[in-house]
Scaffold this motif. Sequence first.
Motif, PDB file in Angstrom:
ATOM      1  N   MET A 396       7.746  39.236  -2.137  1.00  0.00           N
ATOM      2  CA  MET A 396       6.513  39.635  -1.463  1.00  0.00           C
ATOM      3  C   MET A 396       5.593  40.423  -2.396  1.00  0.00           C
ATOM      4  O   MET A 396       6.048  41.174  -3.257  1.00  0.00           O
ATOM      5  N   LYS A 397       4.269  40.302  -2.162  1.00  0.00           N
ATOM      6  CA  LYS A 397       3.284  41.024  -2.979  1.00  0.00           C
ATOM      7  C   LYS A 397       3.507  42.541  -2.874  1.00  0.00           C
ATOM      8  O   LYS A 397       3.345  43.263  -3.848  1.00  0.00           O
ATOM      9  N   VAL A 398       3.901  42.991  -1.683  1.00  0.00           N
ATOM     10  CA  VAL A 398       4.062  44.435  -1.484  1.00  0.00           C
ATOM     11  C   VAL A 398       5.160  44.990  -2.389  1.00  0.00           C
ATOM     12  O   VAL A 398       5.174  46.180  -2.714  1.00  0.00           O
ATOM     13  N   PHE A 399       6.072  44.120  -2.836  1.00  0.00           N
ATOM     14  CA  PHE A 399       7.140  44.512  -3.766  1.00  0.00           C
ATOM     15  C   PHE A 399       6.711  44.294  -5.207  1.00  0.00           C
ATOM     16  O   PHE A 399       6.941  45.124  -6.076  1.00  0.00           O
ATOM     17  N   ARG A 400       6.070  43.185  -5.450  1.00  0.00           N
ATOM     18  CA  ARG A 400       5.763  42.763  -6.812  1.00  0.00           C
ATOM     19  C   ARG A 400       4.578  43.490  -7.427  1.00  0.00           C
ATOM     20  O   ARG A 400       4.562  43.804  -8.602  1.00  0.00           O
ATOM     21  N   GLU A 401       3.543  43.789  -6.600  1.00  0.00           N
ATOM     22  CA  GLU A 401       2.288  44.298  -7.157  1.00  0.00           C
ATOM     23  C   GLU A 401       2.144  45.806  -6.926  1.00  0.00           C
ATOM     24  O   GLU A 401       2.754  46.360  -6.026  1.00  0.00           O
ATOM     25  N   GLU A 402       1.270  46.419  -7.727  1.00  0.00           N
ATOM     26  CA  GLU A 402       0.854  47.785  -7.422  1.00  0.00           C
ATOM     27  C   GLU A 402      -0.114  47.658  -6.260  1.00  0.00           C
ATOM     28  O   GLU A 402      -1.264  47.243  -6.422  1.00  0.00           O
ATOM     29  N   ASN A 403       0.355  47.989  -5.045  1.00  0.00           N
ATOM     30  CA  ASN A 403      -0.515  47.623  -3.921  1.00  0.00           C
ATOM     31  C   ASN A 403      -1.690  48.588  -3.728  1.00  0.00           C
ATOM     32  O   ASN A 403      -2.715  48.218  -3.166  1.00  0.00           O
ATOM     33  N   PHE A 404      -1.565  49.834  -4.200  1.00  0.00           N
ATOM     34  CA  PHE A 404      -2.710  50.768  -4.253  1.00  0.00           C
ATOM     35  C   PHE A 404      -3.438  50.875  -2.913  1.00  0.00           C
ATOM     36  O   PHE A 404      -4.662  50.890  -2.837  1.00  0.00           O
ATOM     37  N   CYS A 405      -2.664  50.933  -1.851  1.00  0.00           N
ATOM     38  CA  CYS A 405      -3.217  51.051  -0.492  1.00  0.00           C
ATOM     39  C   CYS A 405      -2.130  51.639   0.409  1.00  0.00           C
ATOM     40  O   CYS A 405      -0.971  51.721   0.013  1.00  0.00           O
ATOM     41  N   PRO A 406      -2.492  52.047   1.632  1.00  0.00           N
ATOM     42  CA  PRO A 406      -1.515  52.748   2.490  1.00  0.00           C
ATOM     43  C   PRO A 406      -0.559  51.801   3.204  1.00  0.00           C
ATOM     44  O   PRO A 406      -0.434  51.834   4.433  1.00  0.00           O
ATOM     45  N   VAL A 407       0.116  50.952   2.437  1.00  0.00           N
ATOM     46  CA  VAL A 407       1.090  50.010   3.005  1.00  0.00           C
ATOM     47  C   VAL A 407       2.446  50.315   2.369  1.00  0.00           C
ATOM     48  O   VAL A 407       2.597  50.248   1.151  1.00  0.00           O
ATOM     49  N   ALA A 408       3.412  50.672   3.211  1.00  0.00           N
ATOM     50  CA  ALA A 408       4.745  51.022   2.715  1.00  0.00           C
ATOM     51  C   ALA A 408       5.698  49.859   2.938  1.00  0.00           C
ATOM     52  O   ALA A 408       5.730  49.280   4.031  1.00  0.00           O
ATOM     53  N   GLY A 409       6.472  49.528   1.892  1.00  0.00           N
ATOM     54  CA  GLY A 409       7.469  48.459   2.006  1.00  0.00           C
ATOM     55  C   GLY A 409       8.864  49.053   1.921  1.00  0.00           C
ATOM     56  O   GLY A 409       9.164  49.770   0.978  1.00  0.00           O
ATOM     57  N   VAL A 410       9.705  48.811   2.901  1.00  0.00           N
ATOM     58  CA  VAL A 410      11.047  49.403   2.943  1.00  0.00           C
ATOM     59  C   VAL A 410      12.104  48.315   2.871  1.00  0.00           C
ATOM     60  O   VAL A 410      11.967  47.259   3.503  1.00  0.00           O
ATOM     61  N   LEU A 411      13.149  48.553   2.074  1.00  0.00           N
ATOM     62  CA  LEU A 411      14.232  47.592   1.886  1.00  0.00           C
ATOM     63  C   LEU A 411      15.574  48.297   2.068  1.00  0.00           C
ATOM     64  O   LEU A 411      15.741  49.437   1.640  1.00  0.00           O
ATOM     65  N   PRO A 412      16.574  47.635   2.666  1.00  0.00           N
ATOM     66  CA  PRO A 412      17.933  48.181   2.715  1.00  0.00           C
ATOM     67  C   PRO A 412      18.692  47.850   1.440  1.00  0.00           C
ATOM     68  O   PRO A 412      18.384  46.859   0.761  1.00  0.00           O
ATOM     69  N   TYR A 413      19.655  48.692   1.075  1.00  0.00           N
ATOM     70  CA  TYR A 413      20.529  48.332  -0.050  1.00  0.00           C
ATOM     71  C   TYR A 413      21.959  48.670   0.303  1.00  0.00           C
ATOM     72  O   TYR A 413      22.222  49.482   1.198  1.00  0.00           O
ATOM     73  N   ASP A 414      22.915  48.033  -0.422  1.00  0.00           N
ATOM     74  CA  ASP A 414      24.338  48.179  -0.089  1.00  0.00           C
ATOM     75  C   ASP A 414      25.122  48.981  -1.106  1.00  0.00           C
ATOM     76  O   ASP A 414      26.196  49.490  -0.804  1.00  0.00           O
ATOM     77  N   SER A 415      24.610  49.083  -2.351  1.00  0.00           N
ATOM     78  CA  SER A 415      25.327  49.884  -3.352  1.00  0.00           C
ATOM     79  C   SER A 415      24.355  50.319  -4.429  1.00  0.00           C
ATOM     80  O   SER A 415      23.323  49.659  -4.657  1.00  0.00           O
ATOM     81  N   ILE A 416      24.674  51.402  -5.099  1.00  0.00           N
ATOM     82  CA  ILE A 416      23.827  51.888  -6.199  1.00  0.00           C
ATOM     83  C   ILE A 416      23.797  50.851  -7.321  1.00  0.00           C
ATOM     84  O   ILE A 416      22.753  50.553  -7.888  1.00  0.00           O
ATOM     85  N   ASP A 417      24.937  50.246  -7.582  1.00  0.00           N
ATOM     86  CA  ASP A 417      24.980  49.233  -8.646  1.00  0.00           C
ATOM     87  C   ASP A 417      24.038  48.074  -8.354  1.00  0.00           C
ATOM     88  O   ASP A 417      23.376  47.548  -9.237  1.00  0.00           O
TER      89      ASP A 417
END
Length: 505
Positions: A396-417
Amino acid sequence: MSLTLKQVSDSKVTAAMMPYLKDPRLVRELAYVNGKWVSGNADLAVINPATDDIIGHCTQLQPLQVSQAIDAAERAFPAWRARLADERAAILMCWHDLILDNKEDLAVLMVLEQGKSLSDARGEIDYGASFIRWFAEEARRAYGETIPSHIPNAQLATLREPIGVAALITPWNFPSAMITRKAAAALAIGCTVLVKPANETPFSALALAELAERAGFPAGVYNVITGDGAELCGVLCRSDKVKALSFTGSTRVGKLLLEQAAATVKKCSMELGGNAPFIVLPDMDISAAARAAVDAKFQTAGQDCLAANRIFVPRAKYEDFLAAFAAGMAKIQVGNGFDEGVTMGPLIFRQAVDKAQAIVDDALAKGARLIAGDQRRAPGANFFMPTLLADVTPQMKVFREENFCPVAGVLPYDSIDALIPLANDTEYGLAAYVYGHDIRHIWQLMRGLEFGMVSVNSVKMTGHPIPFGGVKQSGLGREGSRHGFDEYSQIKYYCLGAMPTLSGS
Ligand SMILES: NC(=O)c1ccc[n+]([C@@H]2O[C@H](COP(=O)([O-])OP(=O)(O)OC[C@H]3O[C@@H](n4cnc5c(N)ncnc54)[C@H](O)[C@@H]3O)[C@@H](O)[C@H]2O)c1
Ligand SMILES: N[C@@H](CC=O)C(=O)O
């Protein structure tokens, strides 16, 4: 009768600002070259992004005038570099004091042309002034070094010398501090400067020029040239008289400037775009993490190189975090930066709003969830309501680009590695945030994250004593700190041979 802030904000022309400002002479619409206010052959309207009103006009210099400004800076260089460091420091501190004495007017001009809240604008003026004080002090410690000689009868040492005329090209999101963070270092070490501000926010830059003149900078030492970025910067890049190019802005433009500056092998420093990860560790309190993430994301309406663009949360706490983040977001007051209680102003112009909507649309089309963000509540055409997207992916663009706007993208993760390569999956490398307490996880991330600045349990990380800058495509060099002179000076090594030695003749 003085106008209320709201009336000033709703004003249609510069004249309406005058009665409100304590010192109307700070409103300058001409360029400042060689100690004179200079007019180009065209004017560009300056717009209040909160109201779309014209608040003034800024002159647009022509290429020949930029060449003349370069010549003036070159002529002023020998005498300025010859000043004692104490003398340069004294003028810098006078500039510093004048800026703080006029903080309210400078903040009003910034709200009018950039849109940020009045409290944020005041904070930026303080932030910008801190660099002037810092480098006024550092000017007295621009040391060289002596070197134990490997050559018989020789004395070896180095000098740190100012590089010469420096071009300083700056963005609209921090229209004052991004200038002083550069100019203070360059001026303190003995360079002369040509500042090229963004066309969206020239008044902050020109007010600094007015105060620089009052502070006593000699003609030609501090210059502000206004006009078309590509055209003016092309002249700066082509000129062999410009020895240093310091740019703060998008990575796209930074690359263009690096290409153009190569022809004359300029010393380049680049403060470019960011795409900061905000990482919540498993042992972190979710409410505290959410509060910090809201602050890190929505500072300057998200129009900040340090904005937390991608927020990573342990899967086990994911839904709780989304709820806490949405609750924190709901407290943001969106509106005119002059209005009491407003914590988030407009975006800089309509195209930024369109880009923000495109980022949201792209994410939703690729499977993201819209948790919060109702644009129908926006208080004007250039406003974009804080928006929260869940289930974001690297596609998604919200992940790939510097979005420079008030849009927050949140992702879950399963391990630090698994998290580290995901956080590093960007061409940017400016800043990263880590929230948690497990020192092993913190250390693993500190070393594994490919970013120039990593902040642990603090949204506030910047300031005059720290080396600000990025890696990868977020930039080259550092600003502030004891490293800040590096971009505007060069080391001269000298060898004094055939010198008498203690034991010899
Ligand atoms: N790393 C940092 O310290 C830092 C700080 C603030 C902003 N930024 C970055 O700045 C960007 C936002 O600012 P912006 O929109 O003003 O950036 P921008 O790159 O569009 O413009 C920056 C400056 O370059 C000039 N410019 C624009 N196009 C040009 C061209 N083709 N050739 C030469 N000069 C040109 C502009 O007039 C302006 O003065 C974001 O990417 C943000 O991350 C970085
Ligand atoms: N917030 C940054 C400016 C970048 O947008 C800073 O503190 O320098």
